[in-house]
Write a protein that holds these residues in place. Sequence first.
Motif, short mmCIF file in Angstrom:
data_model
loop_
_atom_site.label_atom_id
_atom_site.label_comp_id
_atom_site.label_asym_id
_atom_site.label_seq_id
_atom_site.Cartn_x
_atom_site.Cartn_y
_atom_site.Cartn_z
N ARG B 101 -19.17 50.08 -5.74
CA ARG B 101 -19.80 49.49 -6.93
C ARG B 101 -20.77 50.48 -7.56
O ARG B 101 -20.77 50.67 -8.80
N LEU B 104 -18.85 53.21 -9.25
CA LEU B 104 -18.28 52.78 -10.54
C LEU B 104 -19.33 52.81 -11.64
O LEU B 104 -19.08 53.33 -12.75
N LEU B 105 -20.50 52.28 -11.35
CA LEU B 105 -21.55 52.27 -12.36
C LEU B 105 -22.00 53.70 -12.70
O LEU B 105 -22.29 54.02 -13.86
N LEU B 108 -19.65 55.31 -15.07
CA LEU B 108 -19.73 54.81 -16.44
C LEU B 108 -20.87 55.45 -17.23
O LEU B 108 -20.86 55.44 -18.47
N TYR B 111 -20.64 57.63 -20.46
CA TYR B 111 -20.00 57.05 -21.64
C TYR B 111 -20.85 55.98 -22.30
O TYR B 111 -20.43 55.37 -23.28
N VAL B 120 -28.40 51.20 -15.92
CA VAL B 120 -27.41 51.42 -14.86
C VAL B 120 -28.12 51.78 -13.56
O VAL B 120 -27.75 51.29 -12.48
N TYR B 123 -29.55 48.68 -12.04
CA TYR B 123 -28.55 47.80 -11.44
C TYR B 123 -28.01 48.39 -10.13
O TYR B 123 -27.66 47.65 -9.21
N ILE B 127 -28.08 46.48 -6.59
CA ILE B 127 -26.93 46.33 -5.69
C ILE B 127 -27.28 46.81 -4.29
O ILE B 127 -26.93 46.18 -3.29
#
Lengths: 59, 145
Positions: B101, B104-105, B108, B111, B120, B123, B127
């Motif tokens: 997870r 993945l963040l 990103l 972009y 981000v 977050y 997590i």
Amino acid sequence: MIDNIYNEFTFGRNDNRFEIFGITLYFDDILLICLLLFLYNEGVKDQLLFISLIMLLLS
Amino acid sequence: MNNEDMSHVFDKLNNVASQNNISPEMVNNLFSMLNNSNNHNNDTNSSSDFCDNSSHQDYNDQSSSSTNNQNNPFESSGIDFETIMRMKTIIDKINTKDDPRSNLLQSLKPYLKDSRKSKVDQYIQLINMSKVMDVFPFMGGDSKK
């Protein structure tokens, strides 16, 4: 009909965005939406990940 | 707990630490922190009893107990080996760098807009903190059956 649909989409020639039905979507918004759809279709059941992506989209 | 038992516990702790890539210096630092907190507690107790007539004897007793407690950090601080291992587990879970997870963040981030890049990071920390909740029993984690 296609012309009507095309008229709803306004592709920004200078900005990385487009507008649909009055909603302005930037490139990263579209990216997050597509990612969410992809994860949903793949059957990912990670709630915290979905919450994080949705909060990122809404921020 | 006599010195032989303590040495056995220390040996066990060192073995676990070596297996889990924990340096002996970290273990010694932890013990020194426990000793400092224990000495601070003994000093405050001794200063409050100093006004009594029997405080001198109490002070001597506590000073002798403090020296014993320096050799027995587990008993004096109330932290046993199992608690230390739980703390290590929690810290490992927070510091893990192989979470899909988080990856993945992180992927990103290039972009996204600048305002979202900072979010981000928040977050990702959220997590990582959620993994800690798995350890606590009131959340349903780490329940011994």
